[in-house]
Design a protein around this motif. Sequence first.
Motif, PDB file in Angstrom:
ATOM      1  N   LYS A 137       0.797  -1.143  -0.181  1.00 45.30           N
ATOM      2  CA  LYS A 137       0.035  -0.043   0.084  1.00 45.30           C
ATOM      3  C   LYS A 137       0.937   1.222  -0.022  1.00 45.30           C
ATOM      4  CE  LYS A 137      -3.654  -2.363   0.133  1.00 45.30           C
ATOM      5  NZ  LYS A 137      -4.525  -2.560  -0.888  1.00 45.30           N
ATOM      6  N   LEU A 138       2.112   1.201   0.399  1.00 42.12           N
ATOM      7  CA  LEU A 138       3.011   2.226   0.312  1.00 42.12           C
ATOM      8  C   LEU A 138       4.187   1.762  -0.444  1.00 42.12           C
ATOM      9  CD1 LEU A 138       3.016   3.332   4.165  1.00 42.12           C
ATOM     10  CD2 LEU A 138       2.029   4.623   2.221  1.00 42.12           C
ATOM     11  N   ALA A 139       4.576   2.629  -0.889  1.00 42.35           N
ATOM     12  CA  ALA A 139       5.881   2.615  -2.132  1.00 42.35           C
ATOM     13  C   ALA A 139       6.964   3.916  -1.541  1.00 42.35           C
ATOM     14  CB  ALA A 139       5.924   2.495  -3.559  1.00 42.35           C
ATOM     15  N   GLY A 140       8.334   3.797  -1.930  1.00 45.11           N
ATOM     16  CA  GLY A 140       8.861   4.943  -1.903  1.00 45.11           C
ATOM     17  C   GLY A 140      10.323   4.907  -2.107  1.00 45.11           C
ATOM     18  N   ALA A 141      11.309   5.544  -1.535  1.00 48.23           N
ATOM     19  CA  ALA A 141      12.675   5.447  -1.755  1.00 48.23           C
ATOM     20  C   ALA A 141      13.398   5.430  -0.615  1.00 48.23           C
ATOM     21  CB  ALA A 141      12.860   6.604  -2.667  1.00 48.23           C
ATOM     22  N   THR A 142      14.790   5.065  -0.553  1.00 48.26           N
ATOM     23  CA  THR A 142      15.774   5.016   0.649  1.00 48.26           C
ATOM     24  C   THR A 142      17.041   5.784  -0.205  1.00 48.26           C
ATOM     25  OG1 THR A 142      14.760   3.221   1.387  1.00 48.26           O
ATOM     26  CG2 THR A 142      16.845   3.715   2.169  1.00 48.26           C
ATOM     27  N   VAL A 143      17.527   6.493   0.647  1.00 50.15           N
ATOM     28  CA  VAL A 143      18.865   7.060   0.704  1.00 50.15           C
ATOM     29  C   VAL A 143      19.713   6.348   1.667  1.00 50.15           C
ATOM     30  CG1 VAL A 143      20.432   9.005   0.327  1.00 50.15           C
ATOM     31  CG2 VAL A 143      18.209   9.381  -0.474  1.00 50.15           C
ATOM     32  N   GLN A 158      14.438   8.068   4.455  1.00 50.16           N
ATOM     33  CA  GLN A 158      13.257   7.362   3.683  1.00 50.16           C
ATOM     34  C   GLN A 158      12.024   8.382   3.467  1.00 50.16           C
ATOM     35  OE1 GLN A 158      13.252   3.710   6.196  1.00 50.16           O
ATOM     36  NE2 GLN A 158      13.546   2.810   4.014  1.00 50.16           N
ATOM     37  N   GLY A 159      11.359   7.972   2.344  1.00 51.14           N
ATOM     38  CA  GLY A 159      10.124   8.529   2.233  1.00 51.14           C
ATOM     39  C   GLY A 159       9.209   7.737   1.348  1.00 51.14           C
ATOM     40  N   ALA A 160       7.936   7.878   1.699  1.00 50.14           N
ATOM     41  CA  ALA A 160       6.811   7.142   1.141  1.00 50.14           C
ATOM     42  C   ALA A 160       5.736   7.828   0.562  1.00 50.14           C
ATOM     43  CB  ALA A 160       6.124   6.254   2.163  1.00 50.14           C
ATOM     44  N   ILE A 161       5.053   7.113  -0.759  1.00 51.49           N
ATOM     45  CA  ILE A 161       3.748   7.579  -1.237  1.00 51.49           C
ATOM     46  C   ILE A 161       2.961   6.541  -1.161  1.00 51.49           C
ATOM     47  CG2 ILE A 161       5.027   9.326  -2.628  1.00 51.49           C
ATOM     48  CD1 ILE A 161       4.863   7.405  -4.863  1.00 51.49           C
ATOM     49  N   THR A 168       0.677   1.282 -12.597  1.00 52.82           N
ATOM     50  CA  THR A 168       1.427   0.290 -13.185  1.00 52.82           C
ATOM     51  C   THR A 168       2.932   0.410 -12.818  1.00 52.82           C
ATOM     52  OG1 THR A 168       1.882   1.829 -14.907  1.00 52.82           O
ATOM     53  CG2 THR A 168       0.150   0.609 -15.268  1.00 52.82           C
ATOM     54  N   PRO A 169       3.802  -0.510 -13.012  1.00 58.46           N
ATOM     55  CA  PRO A 169       5.134  -0.207 -12.657  1.00 58.46           C
ATOM     56  C   PRO A 169       5.706   1.219 -13.283  1.00 58.46           C
ATOM     57  CG  PRO A 169       4.956  -2.623 -13.503  1.00 58.46           C
ATOM     58  CD  PRO A 169       3.588  -1.597 -13.723  1.00 58.46           C
ATOM     59  N   GLU A 170       5.334   1.492 -14.358  1.00 54.90           N
ATOM     60  CA  GLU A 170       5.784   2.943 -14.972  1.00 54.90           C
ATOM     61  C   GLU A 170       5.412   4.045 -14.331  1.00 54.90           C
ATOM     62  OE1 GLU A 170       6.251  -0.620 -17.906  1.00 54.90           O
ATOM     63  OE2 GLU A 170       4.582   0.175 -16.768  1.00 54.90           O
ATOM     64  N   THR A 171       3.882   3.876 -14.009  1.00 53.29           N
ATOM     65  CA  THR A 171       3.494   4.998 -13.328  1.00 53.29           C
ATOM     66  C   THR A 171       4.050   5.041 -11.798  1.00 53.29           C
ATOM     67  OG1 THR A 171       1.488   3.862 -12.657  1.00 53.29           O
ATOM     68  CG2 THR A 171       1.427   5.007 -14.737  1.00 53.29           C
ATOM     69  N   LEU A 172       4.217   4.110 -11.022  1.00 51.55           N
ATOM     70  CA  LEU A 172       4.825   4.013  -9.934  1.00 51.55           C
ATOM     71  C   LEU A 172       6.236   4.515  -9.931  1.00 51.55           C
ATOM     72  CD1 LEU A 172       4.344   3.406  -6.822  1.00 51.55           C
ATOM     73  CD2 LEU A 172       4.895   1.060  -7.227  1.00 51.55           C
ATOM     74  N   GLN A 173       6.938   3.959 -10.702  1.00 49.05           N
ATOM     75  CA  GLN A 173       8.227   4.369 -10.915  1.00 49.05           C
ATOM     76  C   GLN A 173       8.335   6.086 -10.930  1.00 49.05           C
ATOM     77  OE1 GLN A 173      10.449   3.659 -14.578  1.00 49.05           O
ATOM     78  NE2 GLN A 173      12.131   2.865 -13.363  1.00 49.05           N
ATOM     79  N   LYS A 174       7.626   6.658 -12.126  1.00 50.59           N
ATOM     80  CA  LYS A 174       7.609   8.042 -12.245  1.00 50.59           C
ATOM     81  C   LYS A 174       7.272   8.592 -10.982  1.00 50.59           C
ATOM     82  CE  LYS A 174       5.765  11.339 -15.680  1.00 50.59           C
ATOM     83  NZ  LYS A 174       5.471  12.331 -15.059  1.00 50.59           N
ATOM     84  N   ARG A 175       6.388   8.189 -10.239  1.00 50.61           N
ATOM     85  CA  ARG A 175       5.953   9.074  -8.860  1.00 50.61           C
ATOM     86  C   ARG A 175       6.863   8.777  -7.719  1.00 50.61           C
ATOM     87  NH1 ARG A 175       1.544   6.248  -8.407  1.00 50.61           N
ATOM     88  NH2 ARG A 175       1.366   6.838  -6.271  1.00 50.61           N
ATOM     89  N   VAL A 176       7.532   7.903  -7.591  1.00 51.94           N
ATOM     90  CA  VAL A 176       8.720   7.583  -6.745  1.00 51.94           C
ATOM     91  C   VAL A 176       9.614   8.372  -6.979  1.00 51.94           C
ATOM     92  CG1 VAL A 176      10.187   6.104  -5.705  1.00 51.94           C
ATOM     93  CG2 VAL A 176       8.001   5.252  -5.784  1.00 51.94           C
ATOM     94  N   MET A 177       9.868   8.419  -8.422  1.00 54.12           N
ATOM     95  CA  MET A 177      11.164   9.342  -8.594  1.00 54.12           C
ATOM     96  C   MET A 177      10.895  10.743  -8.442  1.00 54.12           C
ATOM     97  SD  MET A 177      12.965   8.236 -12.158  1.00 54.12           S
ATOM     98  CE  MET A 177      11.729   8.295 -13.230  1.00 54.12           C
ATOM     99  N   GLN A 179       8.492  12.330  -6.655  1.00 52.79           N
ATOM    100  CA  GLN A 179       7.835  12.715  -5.305  1.00 52.79           C
ATOM    101  C   GLN A 179       8.923  12.631  -4.307  1.00 52.79           C
ATOM    102  OE1 GLN A 179       3.569  11.965  -4.750  1.00 52.79           O
ATOM    103  NE2 GLN A 179       3.522  12.120  -7.149  1.00 52.79           N
ATOM    104  N   VAL A 180       9.782  11.412  -4.360  1.00 54.29           N
ATOM    105  CA  VAL A 180      10.532  11.076  -3.318  1.00 54.29           C
ATOM    106  C   VAL A 180      12.158  11.056  -3.822  1.00 54.29           C
ATOM    107  CG1 VAL A 180      10.902   9.406  -1.432  1.00 54.29           C
ATOM    108  CG2 VAL A 180       8.748   9.334  -2.700  1.00 54.29           C
ATOM    109  N   GLU A 181      12.570  10.405  -4.684  1.00 52.50           N
ATOM    110  CA  GLU A 181      14.020  10.544  -4.956  1.00 52.50           C
ATOM    111  C   GLU A 181      14.656  11.962  -5.240  1.00 52.50           C
ATOM    112  OE1 GLU A 181      15.366   7.323  -7.805  1.00 52.50           O
ATOM    113  OE2 GLU A 181      13.372   6.320  -7.734  1.00 52.50           O
ATOM    114  N   TRP A 182      13.941  12.399  -5.952  1.00 54.34           N
ATOM    115  CA  TRP A 182      14.528  13.791  -6.372  1.00 54.34           C
ATOM    116  C   TRP A 182      14.504  14.957  -5.343  1.00 54.34           C
ATOM    117  CZ3 TRP A 182      11.772  14.364 -11.915  1.00 54.34           C
ATOM    118  CH2 TRP A 182      11.996  13.404 -12.668  1.00 54.34           C
ATOM    119  N   LYS A 183      13.632  14.398  -4.292  1.00 52.29           N
ATOM    120  CA  LYS A 183      13.721  15.378  -3.073  1.00 52.29           C
ATOM    121  C   LYS A 183      14.609  14.835  -1.952  1.00 52.29           C
ATOM    122  CE  LYS A 183       8.788  16.965  -3.920  1.00 52.29           C
ATOM    123  NZ  LYS A 183       7.693  17.020  -3.360  1.00 52.29           N
ATOM    124  N   LEU A 184      14.531  13.581  -1.681  1.00 55.97           N
ATOM    125  CA  LEU A 184      15.404  12.982  -0.566  1.00 55.97           C
ATOM    126  C   LEU A 184      16.926  13.051  -1.011  1.00 55.97           C
ATOM    127  CD1 LEU A 184      13.958   9.758   0.677  1.00 55.97           C
ATOM    128  CD2 LEU A 184      13.837  11.819   1.697  1.00 55.97           C
TER     129      LEU A 184
END
Length: 208
Positions: A137-143, A158-161, A168-177, A179-184
């Motif tokens: 239910k939550l995805a995100g990224a880790t530095v 770490q940050g989550a959305i 889809t894998p593509e839409t989730l990848q885009k949002r994680v990048m 909303q999370v990766e590019w900020k963290l």
Amino acid sequence: MKNIVVLVSGGGTNLQALIDAEKRGEIKNGKITCVIASNFEAYALTRAKENGIATRVIPKKEYPDRGDYSREILKALNEEKADLIVYAGFMIILDETVSSAYPNQIMNVHPALIPSFCGPGYYGLKVHEAALEKGVKLAGATVHFANEICDGGPIILQGAIDVLDDDTPETLQKRVMEQVEWKLLPKAVSLFCEDRIVVEGNKTKILK
């Protein structure tokens, strides 16, 4: 002012996030001084050149042995007087000759909430395919600080959305990048350059 050396293999979207953050003054006491690519085709090299950042290419295919390649990268890092090394879409795991020379000075961003969906085989879209298959239910990224173990090293941020029903894998990848990766990643880099990260064992503390 700390020298930040960024290692890349592909398009360089995370590199661009760092460049943009530096231009906005969000990376305090640090400057991207060099970008090192594992191949000549990496578009990240173009991003670096367009922003006046020095570049080097050390082609992985010319070094079939991981140890030889790691030693060549280490030589370049030493020549560039790196204070912080950032893996920004760098698809090669360097051996302990690099991590032992730069302990807790190598940073990586992984597109999942470690320890979930990490380790060998989990990269790019594969991470998001696995997350959706599991029904999280939550995805995100880790530095995290990187070492010779894939996705090893102490977690910094770490940050989550929320995962959407129609992701889809593509839409989730885009949002994680976006909303999370590019900020963290820029935030973690700035914390390092400000000497605000303390490592205790396999954990970090962020100083106020």
